[in-house]
Enzyme design. Structure first.
Site, PDB file in Angstrom:
ATOM      1  N   GLY A  81      43.416  36.753  46.895  1.00  0.00           N
ATOM      2  CA  GLY A  81      41.985  36.845  46.637  1.00  0.00           C
ATOM      3  C   GLY A  81      41.205  36.845  47.944  1.00  0.00           C
ATOM      4  N   GLY A  82      40.740  35.672  48.345  1.00  0.00           N
ATOM      5  CA  GLY A  82      39.860  35.536  49.514  1.00  0.00           C
ATOM      6  C   GLY A  82      40.346  36.271  50.752  1.00  0.00           C
ATOM      7  N   GLU A  94      40.475  33.602  35.965  1.00  0.00           N
ATOM      8  CA  GLU A  94      39.004  33.617  35.894  1.00  0.00           C
ATOM      9  C   GLU A  94      38.535  34.315  34.620  1.00  0.00           C
ATOM     10  OE1 GLU A  94      38.355  35.260  39.788  1.00  0.00           O
ATOM     11  OE2 GLU A  94      39.018  33.379  40.684  1.00  0.00           O
ATOM     12  N   SER A 114      45.479  31.057  47.235  1.00  0.00           N
ATOM     13  CA  SER A 114      45.200  30.703  48.625  1.00  0.00           C
ATOM     14  C   SER A 114      46.269  31.181  49.608  1.00  0.00           C
ATOM     15  CB  SER A 114      44.989  29.180  48.752  1.00  0.00           C
ATOM     16  OG  SER A 114      43.872  28.781  47.965  1.00  0.00           O
ATOM     17  N   ASN A 162      42.954  41.181  45.318  1.00  0.00           N
ATOM     18  CA  ASN A 162      41.968  41.110  44.244  1.00  0.00           C
ATOM     19  C   ASN A 162      40.601  40.849  44.877  1.00  0.00           C
ATOM     20  OD1 ASN A 162      40.401  40.535  42.027  1.00  0.00           O
ATOM     21  ND2 ASN A 162      41.402  38.577  41.559  1.00  0.00           N
ATOM     22  N   TRP A 163      39.754  41.879  44.849  1.00  0.00           N
ATOM     23  CA  TRP A 163      38.458  41.759  45.520  1.00  0.00           C
ATOM     24  C   TRP A 163      37.418  41.079  44.642  1.00  0.00           C
ATOM     25  CZ3 TRP A 163      37.965  47.280  48.204  1.00  0.00           C
ATOM     26  CH2 TRP A 163      38.974  47.386  49.165  1.00  0.00           C
ATOM     27  N   LYS A 164      37.803  40.720  43.435  1.00  0.00           N
ATOM     28  CA  LYS A 164      36.901  39.993  42.521  1.00  0.00           C
ATOM     29  C   LYS A 164      35.518  40.666  42.479  1.00  0.00           C
ATOM     30  CE  LYS A 164      39.445  35.808  43.531  1.00  0.00           C
ATOM     31  NZ  LYS A 164      39.631  34.448  43.101  1.00  0.00           N
ATOM     32  N   GLU A 195      49.981  32.357  39.182  1.00  0.00           N
ATOM     33  CA  GLU A 195      48.835  31.867  39.936  1.00  0.00           C
ATOM     34  C   GLU A 195      48.411  30.505  39.396  1.00  0.00           C
ATOM     35  OE1 GLU A 195      46.531  35.235  41.929  1.00  0.00           O
ATOM     36  OE2 GLU A 195      45.791  35.125  39.895  1.00  0.00           O
ATOM     37  N   GLY A 219      41.488  30.056  45.157  1.00  0.00           N
ATOM     38  CA  GLY A 219      40.200  29.897  45.815  1.00  0.00           C
ATOM     39  C   GLY A 219      39.938  28.489  46.314  1.00  0.00           C
ATOM     40  N   HIS A 228      43.834  37.476  34.398  1.00  0.00           N
ATOM     41  CA  HIS A 228      43.540  36.580  35.534  1.00  0.00           C
ATOM     42  C   HIS A 228      42.891  35.300  35.002  1.00  0.00           C
ATOM     43  CE1 HIS A 228      41.710  35.054  39.211  1.00  0.00           C
ATOM     44  NE2 HIS A 228      42.552  35.821  39.875  1.00  0.00           N
TER      45      HIS A 228
HETATM   46  C1  PEP Z   1      43.190  35.459  43.060  1.00  0.00           C
HETATM   47  O1  PEP Z   1      42.012  35.733  42.904  1.00  0.00           O
HETATM   48  O2  PEP Z   1      44.024  35.997  42.317  1.00  0.00           O
HETATM   49  C2  PEP Z   1      43.578  34.539  44.125  1.00  0.00           C
HETATM   50  C3  PEP Z   1      44.827  34.196  44.240  1.00  0.00           C
HETATM   51  O3  PEP Z   1      42.566  34.091  44.950  1.00  0.00           O
HETATM   52  P1  PEP Z   1      42.744  33.269  46.343  1.00  0.00           P
HETATM   53  O4  PEP Z   1      43.782  34.000  47.156  1.00  0.00           O
HETATM   54  O5  PEP Z   1      41.394  33.319  46.967  1.00  0.00           O
HETATM   55  O6  PEP Z   1      43.191  31.897  45.986  1.00  0.00           O
END
Ligand code: PEP
Length: 251
Positions: free
Chosen positions: A234-235, A97, A213, A9-11, A167, A173, A95
């Site tokens: 994500g990251g 967010e 994470s 997920n490049w957000k 999640e 994050g 998601h």
């Molecule tokens: C996400 O955005 O779905 C996510 C899991 O982010 P991260 O891996 O950065 O925690």
């Protein structure tokens, strides 16, 4: 056997040029990886360019959201069929967010899942509890409410094709991943809930991803758990090196 899924997920990151560079690098690094569905989810504006770049590769394309209506006077929205038109095979829905910042609810998540499934997209439906909810021992209640709301009115065959991402909000994050045992416990709960709601064949078929994470160092341990079928990243998906290392966890 459920085919593993590693989704990035490049957000709200990467220009069209940066996204294309990243996916081209990823293509090279993941070319030898078989037996895993590798998916990237760029911002809307980069979808078409990334789609072109992934032709002939084993990388699939997801959007990060969609609207439930097909077309009409809905300024600023993008429909599931337009995502297909742009080259998407998958879409992330619900998601945390989007729930936190854009008033997404279980009811809107449900409408979006119906629309995306009807358009032939594979849905990655996200659920997860906040830290306050976990500390109040409400995790299972929250997950059950979110899942029941998200999947309301769906036929069993549509549910069987879904991907669910667990999640925990406190792990997204933050650099603070759920432990393998914490994740497995919730994944097993989700699978038992799916069995109760839709029957054993559906529960056995649905792939359940962990997100929060995930790093190259943690993916193997997570994937060794019986009910963890992949990861939503994500990251660590913003670098080709770390995302390819996660996708190649079994190498
Ligand atoms: C996400 O955005 O779905 C996510 C899991 O982010 P991260 O891996 O950065 O925690």
């Amino acid at each position: 056997m459920r085919r593993p899924v590693i989704a990035g997920n490049w957000k709200l990151f990467k220009t069209i040029g940066e996204a294309t560079t990243l996916v081209n690098d990823l293509k090279v690094r993941t070319a030898g990886i078989t037996g895993v569905d590798i998916i990237v989810a760029p911002v809307f504006t980069a979808l078409s360019s990334v789609a072109t770049a992934t032709v002939g590769s084993n990388i699939r394309l997801a959007a990060q959201n969609c609207f439930w209506e097909e077309s009409g006077a809905y300024t600023g929205e993008v429909s599931a069929s337009l995502l297909k038109d742009a080259g998407c095979s998958h879409v992330i829905i619900g998601h945390s967010e989007r729930r936190q910042y854009f008033a997404e609810t279980d009811a809107t998540v449900n409408r979006k899942i119906h629309a995306a499934s009807a358009a032939g997209l594979t849905v990655i439906a996200c659920v997860g509890e906040t830290l306050t909810e976990r500390e109040a021992e409400q995790t299972f209640v929250v997950i059950e409410t979110q899942l029941q709301g998200a999947l309301a009115g769906l036929r069993s065959d549509a549910v069987a094709g879904l991907i669910i991402a667990y999640e925990p909000v406190w792990a997204i994050g933050t650099g603070k991943s759920a432990s393998e045992a914490q994740a497995q416990e919730v994944h097993a709960f989700i699978r038992s809930l799916l069995e109760r709601l839709f029957g054993l064949p559906v529960a056995t078929a649905v792939r359940i991803l962990y997100g929060g994470s995930v790093k190259p160092e943690t993916i193997s341990g997570l994937m060794s758990q019986p009910d963890i079928d992949g990861a939503l990243v994500g990251g660590a998906s913003l670098s080709a090196e770390s995302f390819a290392a996660i996708a190649g966890y079994s190498a």
